[in-house]
Design a protein around this motif. Structure first.
Motif, PDB file in Angstrom:
ATOM      1  N   ALA A 275       0.842  -1.193   0.000  1.00 30.16           N
ATOM      2  CA  ALA A 275       0.000   0.000   0.000  1.00 30.16           C
ATOM      3  C   ALA A 275       0.872   1.235   0.000  1.00 30.16           C
ATOM      4  CB  ALA A 275      -0.894  -0.002   1.230  1.00 30.16           C
ATOM      5  N   LYS A 276       2.056   1.102   0.574  1.00 31.50           N
ATOM      6  CA  LYS A 276       2.955   2.252   0.671  1.00 31.50           C
ATOM      7  C   LYS A 276       3.804   2.318  -0.595  1.00 31.50           C
ATOM      8  CE  LYS A 276       5.915   4.220   4.216  1.00 31.50           C
ATOM      9  NZ  LYS A 276       6.684   3.947   5.419  1.00 31.50           N
ATOM     10  N   LYS A 277       3.378   3.159  -1.514  1.00 29.28           N
ATOM     11  CA  LYS A 277       4.048   3.176  -2.814  1.00 29.28           C
ATOM     12  C   LYS A 277       5.408   3.862  -2.766  1.00 29.28           C
ATOM     13  CE  LYS A 277       0.649   1.137  -4.936  1.00 29.28           C
ATOM     14  NZ  LYS A 277       0.774  -0.280  -5.280  1.00 29.28           N
ATOM     15  N   GLN A 278       5.517   4.858  -1.874  1.00 28.31           N
ATOM     16  CA  GLN A 278       6.806   5.565  -1.784  1.00 28.31           C
ATOM     17  C   GLN A 278       7.771   4.727  -0.963  1.00 28.31           C
ATOM     18  OE1 GLN A 278       5.604   9.388  -0.251  1.00 28.31           O
ATOM     19  NE2 GLN A 278       5.939  10.338  -2.232  1.00 28.31           N
ATOM     20  N   ILE A 279       8.902   4.413  -1.566  1.00 25.63           N
ATOM     21  CA  ILE A 279       9.877   3.551  -0.900  1.00 25.63           C
ATOM     22  C   ILE A 279      11.007   4.419  -0.347  1.00 25.63           C
ATOM     23  CG2 ILE A 279      11.502   1.643  -1.302  1.00 25.63           C
ATOM     24  CD1 ILE A 279       8.640   0.755  -1.545  1.00 25.63           C
ATOM     25  N   ASP A 280      11.236   4.313   0.955  1.00 24.18           N
ATOM     26  CA  ASP A 280      12.319   5.117   1.540  1.00 24.18           C
ATOM     27  C   ASP A 280      13.663   4.404   1.348  1.00 24.18           C
ATOM     28  OD1 ASP A 280      12.341   3.112   3.473  1.00 24.18           O
ATOM     29  OD2 ASP A 280      11.021   4.218   4.804  1.00 24.18           O
ATOM     30  N   THR A 281      14.733   5.081   1.791  1.00 25.68           N
ATOM     31  CA  THR A 281      16.077   4.545   1.548  1.00 25.68           C
ATOM     32  C   THR A 281      16.254   3.162   2.173  1.00 25.68           C
ATOM     33  OG1 THR A 281      16.834   6.824   1.625  1.00 25.68           O
ATOM     34  CG2 THR A 281      18.527   5.141   1.682  1.00 25.68           C
ATOM     35  N   GLY A 282      15.750   2.985   3.386  1.00 26.61           N
ATOM     36  CA  GLY A 282      15.882   1.688   4.065  1.00 26.61           C
ATOM     37  C   GLY A 282      15.259   0.565   3.255  1.00 26.61           C
ATOM     38  N   MET A 283      14.083   0.816   2.689  1.00 24.45           N
ATOM     39  CA  MET A 283      13.416  -0.216   1.903  1.00 24.45           C
ATOM     40  C   MET A 283      14.043  -0.368   0.517  1.00 24.45           C
ATOM     41  SD  MET A 283      11.510  -1.627   4.017  1.00 24.45           S
ATOM     42  CE  MET A 283      10.786  -2.868   2.982  1.00 24.45           C
ATOM     43  N   ILE A 325      27.652 -12.257   1.712  1.00 24.99           N
ATOM     44  CA  ILE A 325      27.818 -11.647   3.046  1.00 24.99           C
ATOM     45  C   ILE A 325      27.588 -10.138   2.986  1.00 24.99           C
ATOM     46  CG2 ILE A 325      29.443 -11.166   4.939  1.00 24.99           C
ATOM     47  CD1 ILE A 325      30.776 -13.859   4.370  1.00 24.99           C
ATOM     48  N   LEU A 326      28.321  -9.469   2.104  1.00 26.28           N
ATOM     49  CA  LEU A 326      28.176  -8.006   2.060  1.00 26.28           C
ATOM     50  C   LEU A 326      27.036  -7.579   1.129  1.00 26.28           C
ATOM     51  CD1 LEU A 326      31.900  -6.798   2.034  1.00 26.28           C
ATOM     52  CD2 LEU A 326      30.291  -6.746   3.932  1.00 26.28           C
ATOM     53  N   GLY A 327      26.944  -8.260  -0.033  1.00 29.30           N
ATOM     54  CA  GLY A 327      25.922  -7.871  -1.004  1.00 29.30           C
ATOM     55  C   GLY A 327      24.521  -8.102  -0.489  1.00 29.30           C
ATOM     56  N   PHE A 328      24.222  -9.345  -0.123  1.00 30.72           N
ATOM     57  CA  PHE A 328      22.854  -9.626   0.328  1.00 30.72           C
ATOM     58  C   PHE A 328      22.652  -9.264   1.795  1.00 30.72           C
ATOM     59  CE2 PHE A 328      19.734 -12.784   2.098  1.00 30.72           C
ATOM     60  CZ  PHE A 328      18.615 -12.043   1.740  1.00 30.72           C
ATOM     61  N   PHE A 329      23.362  -9.987   2.689  1.00 27.69           N
ATOM     62  CA  PHE A 329      23.106  -9.762   4.121  1.00 27.69           C
ATOM     63  C   PHE A 329      23.457  -8.321   4.519  1.00 27.69           C
ATOM     64  CE2 PHE A 329      24.018 -14.491   4.310  1.00 27.69           C
ATOM     65  CZ  PHE A 329      22.687 -14.850   4.447  1.00 27.69           C
ATOM     66  N   GLY A 330      24.601  -7.822   3.998  1.00 22.71           N
ATOM     67  CA  GLY A 330      25.050  -6.480   4.374  1.00 22.71           C
ATOM     68  C   GLY A 330      24.065  -5.411   3.946  1.00 22.71           C
ATOM     69  N   THR A 331      23.642  -5.480   2.689  1.00 21.71           N
ATOM     70  CA  THR A 331      22.717  -4.465   2.173  1.00 21.71           C
ATOM     71  C   THR A 331      21.376  -4.549   2.901  1.00 21.71           C
ATOM     72  OG1 THR A 331      23.801  -4.764   0.040  1.00 21.71           O
ATOM     73  CG2 THR A 331      21.769  -3.516   0.034  1.00 21.71           C
ATOM     74  N   LEU A 332      20.921  -5.786   3.123  1.00 25.62           N
ATOM     75  CA  LEU A 332      19.644  -5.968   3.813  1.00 25.62           C
ATOM     76  C   LEU A 332      19.710  -5.423   5.241  1.00 25.62           C
ATOM     77  CD1 LEU A 332      16.826  -7.402   3.486  1.00 25.62           C
ATOM     78  CD2 LEU A 332      17.843  -9.344   4.639  1.00 25.62           C
ATOM     79  N   ILE A 333      20.794  -5.760   5.930  1.00 23.39           N
ATOM     80  CA  ILE A 333      20.944  -5.316   7.325  1.00 23.39           C
ATOM     81  C   ILE A 333      21.027  -3.797   7.387  1.00 23.39           C
ATOM     82  CG2 ILE A 333      22.630  -5.241   9.230  1.00 23.39           C
ATOM     83  CD1 ILE A 333      23.072  -8.254   8.704  1.00 23.39           C
ATOM     84  N   MET A 334      21.803  -3.228   6.476  1.00 27.78           N
ATOM     85  CA  MET A 334      21.935  -1.773   6.472  1.00 27.78           C
ATOM     86  C   MET A 334      20.565  -1.118   6.244  1.00 27.78           C
ATOM     87  SD  MET A 334      24.975   0.270   4.748  1.00 27.78           S
ATOM     88  CE  MET A 334      26.154  -0.052   5.991  1.00 27.78           C
ATOM     89  N   GLY A 335      19.823  -1.655   5.296  1.00 25.95           N
ATOM     90  CA  GLY A 335      18.496  -1.092   5.007  1.00 25.95           C
ATOM     91  C   GLY A 335      17.545  -1.232   6.179  1.00 25.95           C
ATOM     92  N   GLN A 336      17.495  -2.430   6.736  1.00 22.52           N
ATOM     93  CA  GLN A 336      16.549  -2.658   7.831  1.00 22.52           C
ATOM     94  C   GLN A 336      16.957  -1.904   9.092  1.00 22.52           C
ATOM     95  OE1 GLN A 336      13.405  -4.362   7.802  1.00 22.52           O
ATOM     96  NE2 GLN A 336      13.892  -3.812   5.698  1.00 22.52           N
ATOM     97  N   SER A 337      18.274  -1.748   9.296  1.00 25.16           N
ATOM     98  CA  SER A 337      18.683  -1.014  10.501  1.00 25.16           C
ATOM     99  C   SER A 337      18.332   0.472  10.370  1.00 25.16           C
ATOM    100  CB  SER A 337      20.165  -1.224  10.825  1.00 25.16           C
ATOM    101  OG  SER A 337      20.944  -0.777   9.770  1.00 25.16           O
ATOM    102  N   MET A 338      18.265   0.965   9.111  1.00 25.63           N
ATOM    103  CA  MET A 338      17.826   2.361   8.924  1.00 25.63           C
ATOM    104  C   MET A 338      16.358   2.530   9.305  1.00 25.63           C
ATOM    105  SD  MET A 338      19.530   3.531   5.349  1.00 25.63           S
ATOM    106  CE  MET A 338      21.307   3.606   5.131  1.00 25.63           C
ATOM    107  N   PHE A 378      27.765   2.301  -0.408  1.00 26.16           N
ATOM    108  CA  PHE A 378      27.837   0.886  -0.047  1.00 26.16           C
ATOM    109  C   PHE A 378      27.618  -0.006  -1.275  1.00 26.16           C
ATOM    110  CE2 PHE A 378      26.303  -3.117   1.805  1.00 26.16           C
ATOM    111  CZ  PHE A 378      27.326  -3.367   2.714  1.00 26.16           C
ATOM    112  N   ILE A 379      26.595   0.328  -2.045  1.00 23.81           N
ATOM    113  CA  ILE A 379      26.281  -0.487  -3.232  1.00 23.81           C
ATOM    114  C   ILE A 379      27.438  -0.441  -4.238  1.00 23.81           C
ATOM    115  CG2 ILE A 379      24.668  -0.781  -5.181  1.00 23.81           C
ATOM    116  CD1 ILE A 379      23.467  -1.339  -2.386  1.00 23.81           C
ATOM    117  N   ILE A 380      27.930   0.775  -4.483  1.00 23.21           N
ATOM    118  CA  ILE A 380      29.057   0.912  -5.429  1.00 23.21           C
ATOM    119  C   ILE A 380      30.259   0.135  -4.895  1.00 23.21           C
ATOM    120  CG2 ILE A 380      30.689   2.547  -6.483  1.00 23.21           C
ATOM    121  CD1 ILE A 380      28.370   4.623  -6.439  1.00 23.21           C
ATOM    122  N   GLY A 381      30.510   0.271  -3.584  1.00 23.31           N
ATOM    123  CA  GLY A 381      31.642  -0.414  -2.957  1.00 23.31           C
ATOM    124  C   GLY A 381      31.560  -1.925  -3.126  1.00 23.31           C
ATOM    125  N   VAL A 382      30.381  -2.485  -2.884  1.00 19.91           N
ATOM    126  CA  VAL A 382      30.215  -3.940  -3.007  1.00 19.91           C
ATOM    127  C   VAL A 382      30.419  -4.379  -4.455  1.00 19.91           C
ATOM    128  CG1 VAL A 382      28.563  -5.853  -2.802  1.00 19.91           C
ATOM    129  CG2 VAL A 382      28.721  -4.173  -0.982  1.00 19.91           C
TER     130      VAL A 382
END
Lengths: 427, 104
Positions: A275-283, A325-338, A378-382
């Motif tokens: 329902a929430k069409k606007q996606i913030d940085t974390g998502m 580790i960094l691509g999937f788990f890292g990006t996901l963790i960073m997003g969810q922690s935001m 982070f994304i560019i770095g990975v």
């Protein structure tokens, strides 16, 4: 309401927050270590510096945040609070202590007492976490599929720790009648897939739809995913133990890959029904994490084949590890922690004036500009890091690590900004 | 005051209570199922949240109670959290959907 926290079941900020801070600091340490040991990415994955970095990433960065997040999220998923805060504190202390010994011992390749103590202390931390979790849920009548994911992942966590202890003692006493590397593969798979992925899937399948405000999702995807991943994991562990050919392992790993794809389908459905069409940085980071997961699965599929155009297949294996580790788990963790960190802090600072005008929202506690910069760096770095491992370019590995390092520093600044937020008076 | 006017007034007051994650008030999110009573008498609110079993369910109902008690000092406020019918995004008002950048 999004995160299941209230005055009565709110775990102390002093318990949850240190997990998030230690995780974030661990990521920074990982980036620094990659930067200063870029040479180690041109060798075998069973290499002291790489083993040290991998353990800081999987235990310090990932496991720490999972522990903290679970204490916070358990009430949402199962409607129960964590059984004992004291056990949770002790678990964290042992985890950090164990990790310090393990990472120091690996880095300096000390295979004796230091790493033995480290592995036992870390296993003790895992077991305490398991006991605390079991005591929290044992009388629970509410049992969704998410609870199956989380519960089995805790079993895999303890299994991973136990195999780790056996491997460590095998360094000195060589009592395992099998190849050390094959047992290491079992340890890695139970850790990456059994512990981390299944836990992430259990928690993610609840909180990602919550953050997206998605309803009417088909949980059969999760049931299939759960069965395929767990059965695949048992079979793959057996195939490593019995030293079956890499092709057999690949065929079995298809079970796991299909299981993971079913989980991705569930998340895709949540995304399309949001329902929430606007996606913030974390998502946004959360969604990008799944792109990295798909890429990791692609890499996993080519590992058994000796590709003529790849200079060194070992680099593909290391790339697979870094990507997951960094691509999937890292990006996901960073997003969810935001999403989660500002919410937790907001709850503690504003819960008494939630109905008053002018109360900031959780997202206002961190800087969206910094979050965006963190995401891009982070994304560019990975991507740079993963690409440079394949082409074995030391300079680019350092550049990739530098991007991740800066992203990590900025992320820490954002977290401390939230922690230091001064509550505004209600109007 | 007529019942509809009272209901509208209460809803207007409840618009001060915001879901912190979604950033939209609980009225436009469709959390308020029923309003009974009015000034000088007991005000009963039946409300829901996005998902059942959410232990944070104390916070928003407590805020609802607080804002209404402040607005209607002579009234007793009773807030009941209900999970049937389950909340779904179709309950979001046009204004809520607009704020969520949702396509109607």
């Amino acid at each position: 309401m999004i995160l299941g926290v209230s005055k009565n079941n709110l775990p102390p900020l002093g318990l949850v927050l240190p997990h998030f801070i230690l995780s974030s600091v661990s990521l920074l340490i990982v980036a620094i270590l990659i930067f200063i040991s870029s040479d180690s990415f041109n060798s075998h994955y069973f290499q002291p510096q790489l083993l040290s970095i991998t353990h800081i990433a999987t235990i310090g960065f990932i496991t720490t945040i999972i522990f903290g997040a679970l204490y916070q999220i358990l009430p949402v998923i199962l409607g129960v609070n964590i059984y004992s805060n004291k056990i949770a504190y002790l678990t964290l202390v042992l985890l950090i202590l164990g990790l310090s010994f393990i990472s120091y011992a690996f880095w300096n390749f000390k295979t004796g007492l230091t790493i033995q103590i480290g592995s036992i202390v870390t296993l003790a931390s895992f077991i305490l976490f398991g006991i605390n979790y079991y005591l929290s849920i044992k009388d629970n009548k509410q049992w969704p599929i998410e609870a199956d994911f989380i519960s089995i992942s805790v079993v895999w966590l303890i299994t991973t720790g136990l195999i780790g202890v056996l491997l460590v003692f095998n360094f000195s006493y060589a009592f395992i009648p099998k190849s050390h590397l094959d047992i290491l593969k079992i340890h890695a798979h139970t850790g990456f897939i059994g512990w981390i992925f299944l836990m992430v899937a259990g928690v993610g399948s609840k909180i990602i739809p919550m953050f997206l405000v998605s309803h009417h999702l088909d949980k059969k995807y999760l049931n299939i995913s759960y069965s395929l991943i767990n059965s695949g994991l048992i079979l793959i562990a057996a195939s490593f133990y019995f030293e079956l050919s890499l092709y057999v392992v690949s065929i079995i790993s298809i079970l796991i890959i299909i299981g993971i794809l079913f989980f991705i389908l569930y998340i895709k459905e949540a995304y399309s029904k949001r329902a929430k069409k606007q996606i913030d940085t974390g998502m946004k980071l959360t969604i990008i994490a799944f792109a990295f997961l798909l890429a990791s699965l692609g890499i996993a599929m080519i590992i058994p084949f000796d590709l003529a155009f790849v200079k060194n297949m070992m680099m593909v294996r290391i790339n697979y590890g870094v990507m997951i580790i960094l691509g999937f788990f890292g990006t996901l963790i960073m997003g969810q922690s935001m999403k989660i960190i500002p919410f937790i802090i907001w709850m503690h600072k504003y819960q008494k004036i939630i109905g008053k005008k002018g109360t900031p929202l959780p997202k206002d506690l961190i800087s969206d500009h910094i979050s965006n910069t963190v995401m891009n760096l982070f994304i560019i770095g990975v991507i740079i890091l993963c690409s440079s491992i394949i082409i074995q370019n030391k300079f680019l590995i350092e550049i990739g690590a530098l991007f991740i390092m800066i992203a990590s520093i900025l992320n820490n600044i954002n977290i401390f900004k939230a922690i230091n937020h001064k509550p505004l008076p209600a109007s | 005051m007529k019942k509809t006017e009272t209901t509208l007034e209460i809803k207007e007051i409840l618009k001060n209570v915001i879901d912190p994650e979604i950033g939209i008030n609980i009225v436009d999110l469709g959390f308020i199922y029923e309003i009974k009573g009015g000034p000088g008498e007991t005000i009963e609110i039946d409300m829901t949240l996005t998902t059942p079993g959410c232990p944070m369910s104390e916070i928003i109902p407590a805020s609802v109670e607080e804002v209404l008690a402040e607005a209607f000092p002579g009234s007793q406020i009773l807030v009941k959290l209900v999970w049937e019918p389950a909340w779904n995004p179709e309950l979001i008002s046009s204004e809520g959907k607009r704020q969520m950048a949702m396509n109607d």
